[in-house]
Design an enzyme around this catalytic site. Structure first.
Site, PDB file in Angstrom:
ATOM      1  N   SER A  72     -78.948  77.362  49.707  1.00  0.00           N
ATOM      2  CA  SER A  72     -79.051  77.115  48.270  1.00  0.00           C
ATOM      3  C   SER A  72     -80.482  77.323  47.804  1.00  0.00           C
ATOM      4  O   SER A  72     -81.429  76.847  48.446  1.00  0.00           O
ATOM      5  CB  SER A  72     -78.605  75.683  47.947  1.00  0.00           C
ATOM      6  OG  SER A  72     -78.574  75.455  46.562  1.00  0.00           O
ATOM      7  N   GLY A 122     -74.849  75.955  47.417  1.00  0.00           N
ATOM      8  CA  GLY A 122     -74.350  75.495  48.695  1.00  0.00           C
ATOM      9  C   GLY A 122     -72.911  75.027  48.673  1.00  0.00           C
ATOM     10  O   GLY A 122     -72.142  75.297  49.608  1.00  0.00           O
ATOM     11  N   THR A 123     -72.514  74.320  47.622  1.00  0.00           N
ATOM     12  CA  THR A 123     -71.156  73.792  47.559  1.00  0.00           C
ATOM     13  C   THR A 123     -70.129  74.914  47.534  1.00  0.00           C
ATOM     14  O   THR A 123     -69.135  74.884  48.274  1.00  0.00           O
ATOM     15  CB  THR A 123     -70.982  72.889  46.326  1.00  0.00           C
ATOM     16  OG1 THR A 123     -71.840  71.746  46.458  1.00  0.00           O
ATOM     17  CG2 THR A 123     -69.545  72.410  46.193  1.00  0.00           C
ATOM     18  N   THR A 126     -69.732  88.752  37.107  1.00  0.00           N
ATOM     19  CA  THR A 126     -71.026  89.367  36.838  1.00  0.00           C
ATOM     20  C   THR A 126     -72.132  88.577  37.529  1.00  0.00           C
ATOM     21  O   THR A 126     -72.196  87.353  37.409  1.00  0.00           O
ATOM     22  CB  THR A 126     -71.289  89.426  35.322  1.00  0.00           C
ATOM     23  OG1 THR A 126     -70.234  90.161  34.699  1.00  0.00           O
ATOM     24  CG2 THR A 126     -72.629  90.084  35.029  1.00  0.00           C
ATOM     25  N   HIS A 141     -82.281  76.160  45.238  1.00  0.00           N
ATOM     26  CA  HIS A 141     -83.137  75.094  44.716  1.00  0.00           C
ATOM     27  C   HIS A 141     -83.664  74.151  45.791  1.00  0.00           C
ATOM     28  O   HIS A 141     -84.429  73.237  45.500  1.00  0.00           O
ATOM     29  CB  HIS A 141     -82.406  74.310  43.619  1.00  0.00           C
ATOM     30  CG  HIS A 141     -81.339  73.381  44.100  1.00  0.00           C
ATOM     31  ND1 HIS A 141     -81.506  72.015  44.111  1.00  0.00           N
ATOM     32  CD2 HIS A 141     -80.094  73.607  44.556  1.00  0.00           C
ATOM     33  CE1 HIS A 141     -80.405  71.437  44.561  1.00  0.00           C
ATOM     34  NE2 HIS A 141     -79.533  72.389  44.833  1.00  0.00           N
ATOM     35  N   ASN A 170     -78.947  65.989  55.541  1.00  0.00           N
ATOM     36  CA  ASN A 170     -79.716  65.851  54.306  1.00  0.00           C
ATOM     37  C   ASN A 170     -80.313  64.470  54.110  1.00  0.00           C
ATOM     38  O   ASN A 170     -81.274  64.300  53.366  1.00  0.00           O
ATOM     39  CB  ASN A 170     -78.847  66.214  53.093  1.00  0.00           C
ATOM     40  CG  ASN A 170     -77.529  65.474  53.083  1.00  0.00           C
ATOM     41  OD1 ASN A 170     -76.725  65.606  54.012  1.00  0.00           O
ATOM     42  ND2 ASN A 170     -77.284  64.687  52.050  1.00  0.00           N
ATOM     43  N   CYS A 196     -76.110  63.746  45.607  1.00  0.00           N
ATOM     44  CA  CYS A 196     -74.714  63.863  45.230  1.00  0.00           C
ATOM     45  C   CYS A 196     -73.965  62.554  45.379  1.00  0.00           C
ATOM     46  O   CYS A 196     -72.843  62.416  44.908  1.00  0.00           O
ATOM     47  CB  CYS A 196     -74.033  64.935  46.086  1.00  0.00           C
ATOM     48  SG  CYS A 196     -74.775  66.562  45.865  1.00  0.00           S
ATOM     49  N   GLN A 248     -80.333  72.445  53.978  1.00  0.00           N
ATOM     50  CA  GLN A 248     -81.605  71.749  54.180  1.00  0.00           C
ATOM     51  C   GLN A 248     -82.492  72.450  55.208  1.00  0.00           C
ATOM     52  O   GLN A 248     -83.695  72.178  55.275  1.00  0.00           O
ATOM     53  CB  GLN A 248     -81.334  70.309  54.648  1.00  0.00           C
ATOM     54  CG  GLN A 248     -80.596  69.444  53.653  1.00  0.00           C
ATOM     55  CD  GLN A 248     -81.403  69.158  52.397  1.00  0.00           C
ATOM     56  OE1 GLN A 248     -82.617  69.364  52.342  1.00  0.00           O
ATOM     57  NE2 GLN A 248     -80.721  68.670  51.356  1.00  0.00           N
TER      58      GLN A 248
END
Length: 398
Positions: A199, A72-73, A237, A201, A151, A324, A179
């Site tokens: 994202s 996401g970042t 890659t 995860h 979030n 974070c 989110q």
């Protein structure tokens, strides 16, 4: 007893079927997707399949609108920096005071370089000031970036409506939907959103993989330069195991979404009702328009860090807000923007559920919390010195 994990807005457990899908790409199918031989073409096929799964989950019109990133970042940074580089004559950003640090830290850095930004405020329930957003848009706006769902509180913003406003002003619109993806219905074909971040995860996929949706026809300048991967929009890659894992996670989310959403919301509501009966606590955010899995509760006259510590000792994982921002002694920028009262500001705890949360786990949380709060308030000077009105009923929101 098995530990209880209620910090799913920080990260989710990687689904076992996602892990199983990834494993062959560490050993048997180890080729480089850019190679012309069979080892490469087999892997390239898996990447294409994963891209289509992500496309389906967010309702994108074309699979090539999906650009795989590290998370996401990176996606947030790439979207905003690209807009500033490609929108000729436009050098301003419109965003909100409650964005994730992935956006706000970049905006702050750009401000030191002379890039003007407009931080749109929110009200006491975390709802965006729509008129302030409208006024901030102008002929110099390159991009408006507004998160789909917060979030910390779970409050959902009307991003599709905001995207139309940005389009009318000639600006691009980006949403950090980290989110929201997999938790809310999303159909980008019917919206005017130009770019969207997600994202892996956060939806039971692996860490270190994400995607940026870039609407067909949107001018885009890569953040990372090098080879021709991702149609020259993100060099390097490809993280094949991660991409495959994200694709599988997207596939699972699309299949189970509606049923799980209702069940998770029911568990959240049951937990909140039980906690509110304890008194002197408040549910933060817009309770009528929020993520189904998120509950941010402010406990009066007690430190949130102490609650987290005692819950952890009881085998319950929750958080103060954004992972974070952990380690900071300052109150959450989100809650400060909402003007949460001082008596509650440092006592806010975020519980975030997932499809793996059970009713028994909710019961265990409700059993453990009264004792935790009783012990901490017995040591709290502000609790001892509080106003004598102890009959005030629990509130559902500020």
């Amino acid at each position: 007893m098995r530990p209880i994990y209620l910090d799913n807005n920080a990260t989710t457990r990687t689904d076992p079927s996602v892990v199983a899908a990834m494993l062959p790409f560490f050993s048997d199918q180890f080729g480089n997707a850019s190679s012309m031989h069979a080892f490469g073409s087999d892997v390239a096929g898996a990447v294409k399949e994963a891209r289509r799964s992500v496309q389906a989950l967010i309702g994108a019109a074309f699979d090539h609108e999906i650009v795989f990133t590290s998370g996401g970042t990176e996606s947030d940074n790439a979207a905003i920096l690209s807009a500033l580089a490609t929108q000729e004559g436009r050098d301003e950003i419109v965003t909100t005071a409650v964005e994730h640090p992935a956006v706000l830290s970049l905006v702050e850095e750009l401000g030191s370089r002379g890039i003007k930004s407009h931080l749109i405020p929110v009200d006491t329930r975390g709802r965006l000031d729509i008129e302030a957003f409208r006024r901030a848009l102008g002929p110099r706006t390159a991009i408006a970036s507004v998160m789909w769902a917060n979030n910390e509180t779970g409050t959902v913003f009307p991003v599709e409506f905001l995207a139309k406003m940005a389009r009318s002003a000639g600006a691009l619109f980006h949403t950090d939907a980290v989110q929201a993806v997999g938790r809310l219905p999303i159909d980008l074909k019917t919206s005017e959103i130009d770019m969207l971040s997600l994202s892996g995860h956060k939806l039971h996929g692996p860490k270190g993989i994400g995607a940026l949706y870039v609407r067909k026809g949107t001018k885009f300048k890569p953040l990372i330069l090098g080879g021709p991967q991702e149609r020259r929009r993100r060099a390097g890659t490809e993280n094949i195991p991660g991409i495959v894992g994200l694709g599988k996670a997207a596939e699972l989310a699309a299949v189970t979404f509606e049923q799980e959403r209702a069940q998770i919301a029911a568990f959240r509501d049951r937990m909140e009702q039980g906690i509110l009966r304890l008194g002197h606590c408040t549910v933060l955010g817009d309770i009528k328009c929020r993520l189904p899995n998120t509950s941010n509760i402010a406990f009066e006259h007690v430190e949130g860090e102490a609650i987290i510590h005692h819950l952890n000792r009881a085998g319950i994982a929750a958080s103060l807000g954004s992972a974070c921002a952990s380690g900071s002694m300052e109150p959450s920028h989100v809650l400060r923007a909402m003007n949460v009262p001082a008596a509650s500001l440092r006592g806010a705890i975020r519980f975030s559920l997932s499809r793996e949360t059970t009713g028994d786990e909710i019961d265990r949380v409700l059993h453990a919390l009264p004792d935790v709060l009783s012990k901490l308030r017995a040591l709290s000077p502000s609790w001892q010195g509080r106003a004598s009105d102890t009959s005030r009923p629990a509130e559902m929101s500020l």
